[in-house]
Scaffold this active site. Structure first.
Site, PDB file in Angstrom:
ATOM      1  N   ALA A  67       0.857  -1.187   0.000  1.00  0.00           N
ATOM      2  CA  ALA A  67       0.000   0.000   0.000  1.00  0.00           C
ATOM      3  C   ALA A  67       0.892   1.235   0.000  1.00  0.00           C
ATOM      4  CB  ALA A  67      -0.881  -0.013   1.250  1.00  0.00           C
ATOM      5  N   GLY A 110       0.609  -5.118   0.536  1.00  0.00           N
ATOM      6  CA  GLY A 110      -0.534  -5.181  -0.374  1.00  0.00           C
ATOM      7  C   GLY A 110      -0.160  -5.757  -1.736  1.00  0.00           C
ATOM      8  N   GLU A 113      -0.432  -9.340  -1.285  1.00  0.00           N
ATOM      9  CA  GLU A 113      -1.868  -9.675  -1.194  1.00  0.00           C
ATOM     10  C   GLU A 113      -2.518  -9.653  -2.579  1.00  0.00           C
ATOM     11  OE1 GLU A 113      -2.101  -6.695   1.960  1.00  0.00           O
ATOM     12  OE2 GLU A 113      -3.302  -8.132   3.080  1.00  0.00           O
ATOM     13  N   GLU A 133       4.096  -5.244   7.051  1.00  0.00           N
ATOM     14  CA  GLU A 133       3.218  -4.282   7.734  1.00  0.00           C
ATOM     15  C   GLU A 133       3.546  -4.162   9.217  1.00  0.00           C
ATOM     16  OE1 GLU A 133       2.174  -6.618   5.593  1.00  0.00           O
ATOM     17  OE2 GLU A 133       0.649  -5.805   4.250  1.00  0.00           O
TER      18      GLU A 133
HETATM   19  N1  CAA Z   1       4.573   3.398  -0.263  1.00  0.00           N
HETATM   20  C1  CAA Z   1       4.971   4.586  -0.739  1.00  0.00           C
HETATM   21  N2  CAA Z   1       6.184   4.830  -1.276  1.00  0.00           N
HETATM   22  C2  CAA Z   1       7.029   3.782  -1.330  1.00  0.00           C
HETATM   23  C3  CAA Z   1       6.686   2.490  -0.874  1.00  0.00           C
HETATM   24  C4  CAA Z   1       5.380   2.317  -0.327  1.00  0.00           C
HETATM   25  N3  CAA Z   1       4.933   1.121   0.104  1.00  0.00           N
HETATM   26  N4  CAA Z   1       7.744   1.665  -1.052  1.00  0.00           N
HETATM   27  C5  CAA Z   1       8.708   2.398  -1.634  1.00  0.00           C
HETATM   28  N5  CAA Z   1       8.278   3.680  -1.800  1.00  0.00           N
HETATM   29  C6  CAA Z   1       9.005   4.808  -2.370  1.00  0.00           C
HETATM   30  C7  CAA Z   1      10.100   5.293  -1.411  1.00  0.00           C
HETATM   31  O1  CAA Z   1       9.577   6.198  -0.469  1.00  0.00           O
HETATM   32  C8  CAA Z   1      11.049   5.954  -2.401  1.00  0.00           C
HETATM   33  O2  CAA Z   1      10.544   7.208  -2.768  1.00  0.00           O
HETATM   34  P1  CAA Z   1      11.491   8.548  -2.668  1.00  0.00           P
HETATM   35  O3  CAA Z   1      12.574   8.273  -3.688  1.00  0.00           O
HETATM   36  O4  CAA Z   1      10.566   9.632  -3.058  1.00  0.00           O
HETATM   37  O5  CAA Z   1      12.010   8.564  -1.295  1.00  0.00           O
HETATM   38  C9  CAA Z   1      10.957   5.047  -3.627  1.00  0.00           C
HETATM   39  O6  CAA Z   1       9.715   4.368  -3.526  1.00  0.00           O
HETATM   40  C10 CAA Z   1      12.060   4.018  -3.668  1.00  0.00           C
HETATM   41  O7  CAA Z   1      12.062   3.309  -2.427  1.00  0.00           O
HETATM   42  P2  CAA Z   1      13.391   3.068  -1.553  1.00  0.00           P
HETATM   43  O8  CAA Z   1      14.343   4.219  -1.707  1.00  0.00           O
HETATM   44  O9  CAA Z   1      12.964   2.746  -0.157  1.00  0.00           O
HETATM   45  O10 CAA Z   1      13.978   1.792  -2.310  1.00  0.00           O
HETATM   46  P3  CAA Z   1      14.905   0.635  -1.741  1.00  0.00           P
HETATM   47  O11 CAA Z   1      15.287  -0.160  -2.931  1.00  0.00           O
HETATM   48  O12 CAA Z   1      15.973   1.192  -0.867  1.00  0.00           O
HETATM   49  O13 CAA Z   1      13.946  -0.259  -0.773  1.00  0.00           O
HETATM   50  C11 CAA Z   1      11.924  -1.444  -0.244  1.00  0.00           C
HETATM   51  C12 CAA Z   1      12.901  -0.993  -1.329  1.00  0.00           C
HETATM   52  C13 CAA Z   1      12.576  -2.483   0.669  1.00  0.00           C
HETATM   53  C14 CAA Z   1      10.736  -2.070  -0.970  1.00  0.00           C
HETATM   54  C15 CAA Z   1      11.484  -0.237   0.604  1.00  0.00           C
HETATM   55  O14 CAA Z   1      11.066   0.789  -0.286  1.00  0.00           O
HETATM   56  C16 CAA Z   1      10.359  -0.526   1.535  1.00  0.00           C
HETATM   57  O15 CAA Z   1      10.579  -1.094   2.604  1.00  0.00           O
HETATM   58  N6  CAA Z   1       9.108  -0.129   1.191  1.00  0.00           N
HETATM   59  C17 CAA Z   1       7.956  -0.313   2.028  1.00  0.00           C
HETATM   60  C18 CAA Z   1       7.476  -1.751   2.055  1.00  0.00           C
HETATM   61  C19 CAA Z   1       6.296  -1.903   3.010  1.00  0.00           C
HETATM   62  O16 CAA Z   1       6.382  -1.635   4.171  1.00  0.00           O
HETATM   63  N7  CAA Z   1       5.146  -2.361   2.463  1.00  0.00           N
HETATM   64  C20 CAA Z   1       3.943  -2.553   3.202  1.00  0.00           C
HETATM   65  C21 CAA Z   1       3.071  -1.331   3.072  1.00  0.00           C
HETATM   66  S1  CAA Z   1       1.630  -1.383   4.121  1.00  0.00           S
HETATM   67  C22 CAA Z   1       0.528  -2.366   3.320  1.00  0.00           C
HETATM   68  O17 CAA Z   1       0.777  -2.889   2.241  1.00  0.00           O
HETATM   69  C23 CAA Z   1      -0.790  -2.495   4.029  1.00  0.00           C
HETATM   70  C24 CAA Z   1      -1.821  -3.330   3.347  1.00  0.00           C
HETATM   71  O18 CAA Z   1      -1.645  -4.470   3.031  1.00  0.00           O
HETATM   72  C25 CAA Z   1      -3.151  -2.795   3.114  1.00  0.00           C
END
Ligand code: CAA
Length: 259
Positions: A67, A110, A113, A133
């Site tokens: 998400a 997500g 999912e 999450e």
């Molecule tokens: N939401 C919004 N933006 C995101 C994102 C997310 N889930 N994942 C990555 N991005 C964005 C980052 O903020 C970054 O943007 P900026 O350049 O503007 O800062 C860009 O994408 C690149 O990301 P990273 O610099 O973090 O890239 P990385 O290669 O170093 O790391 C990653 C990759 C491990 C996937 C890391 O981005 C990460 O941990 N992302 C979040 C993953 C996460 O927690 N997902 C669960 C979300 S909650 C959910 O999904 C709830 C549900 O089921 C309903």
């Protein structure tokens, strides 16, 4: 066909339509608008007889990172309650034709999912699956706690959801989360090849097979077997069944019309 910004939707070819998640600046994070576009594209595909199977993919490095956390951060509980996400997820879940996901790179939260909501996962060797999450102080909110356990069993589902650790493509294959692992550059090709094979079968039989398999999640065995029996009897009345049997007898390739 309506125009999309967060996804791209190709013209169907040989019964297969490719849908690509397309927010590279946010690792294909699933903001509400993206889910709405995906639900709309699937509604269109459901009505289109040229589409028999969907291939859903992301980029070579990311399927979807979950998400959109930045969008989520802006929402208070009432906003979340009013949000259209559950409605969009319901639209995606309701799609009756097969969806094959071609997953390279991160498939998280997500995003995982969404892959679980689809029917078959083909993973590139660089794929990483996880439900992180818990690191945000929340839990999966789009079916992860329910679908993952049915797919990989209790122990691995607990590990992924409680720890937030990722597993790689080989571990996902061993756990039956994915159907096949390929070299990353071949993931989409293989998913499309499999989709083309499925698209050449009777669309009626394919749709009823998907419905019967998914019913196994919801029903006790005796009820599921009864449903299968009725579905089997229903298929006995189709022209596609006649064509399939006749083509076998005549040693030729069947031409299924979905009748
Ligand atoms: N939401 C919004 N933006 C995101 C994102 C997310 N889930 N994942 C990555 N991005 C964005 C980052 O903020 C970054 O943007 P900026 O350049 O503007 O800062 C860009 O994408 C690149 O990301 P990273 O610099 O973090 O890239 P990385 O290669 O170093 O790391 C990653 C990759 C491990 C996937 C890391 O981005 C990460 O941990 N992302 C979040 C993953 C996460 O927690 N997902 C669960 C979300 S909650 C959910 O999904 C709830 C549900 O089921 C309903």
């Amino acid at each position: 066909m309506r125009s999309y910004s967060d996804i791209s939707v190709d013209t169907p070819s040989q019964g297969v339509q490719l849908i690509r998640l397309n927010r590279p600046e946010a690792h294909n994070a699933l903001r509400t608008a993206l889910l709405g576009e995906l639900a709309d594209a699937l509604t269109e595909a459901e009505q289109d007889d040229q589409v028999r199977v969907i291939v859903l993919t992301g980029s070579e490095k990311v399927f979807a990172a979950g998400a959109d956390i930045k969008e989520m951060a802006e929402l208070n509980p009432v906003d979340i309650w009013k949000d259209k996400r559950p409605q969009h997820w319901n639209g995606i879940k309701a799609f009756q034709k097969p969806i094959i996901t071609a997953v390279n790179g991160y498939c998280l939260g997500g995003g995982m999912e969404l892959a679980l909501c689809a029917d078959i996962i083909i993973a590139g060797e660089n794929a990483q699956f996880g439900q992180p999450e818990i690191n945000l102080g929340i839990i999966p909110g789009a079916g992860g706690t329910q679908r993952l356990i049915r797919s990989v069993g209790k122990s691995l589902a607990m590990k992924l959801i409680l720890s937030g650790e990722f597993i790689n493509a080989r571990e996902a294959l061993a756990a039956c989360l994915v159907a096949e692992v390929t070299q990353p550059e071949l993931t989409l090709k293989r998913a499309t090849e499999l989709a083309t094979t499925i698209a050449s079968k009777s669309p009626v039989a394919v749709r009823i097979a998907k419905e019967a398999i998914l019913a196994a999640y919801e029903t006790p065995l005796s009820q599921g077997l009864e449903l299968e029996r009725k579905a089997f009897l229903f298929l006995a009345s189709t022209e596609d069944r006649q064509e399939g049997i006749q083509a076998f007898m005549e040693k030729r390739v069947p031409q299924f019309k979905g009748q």
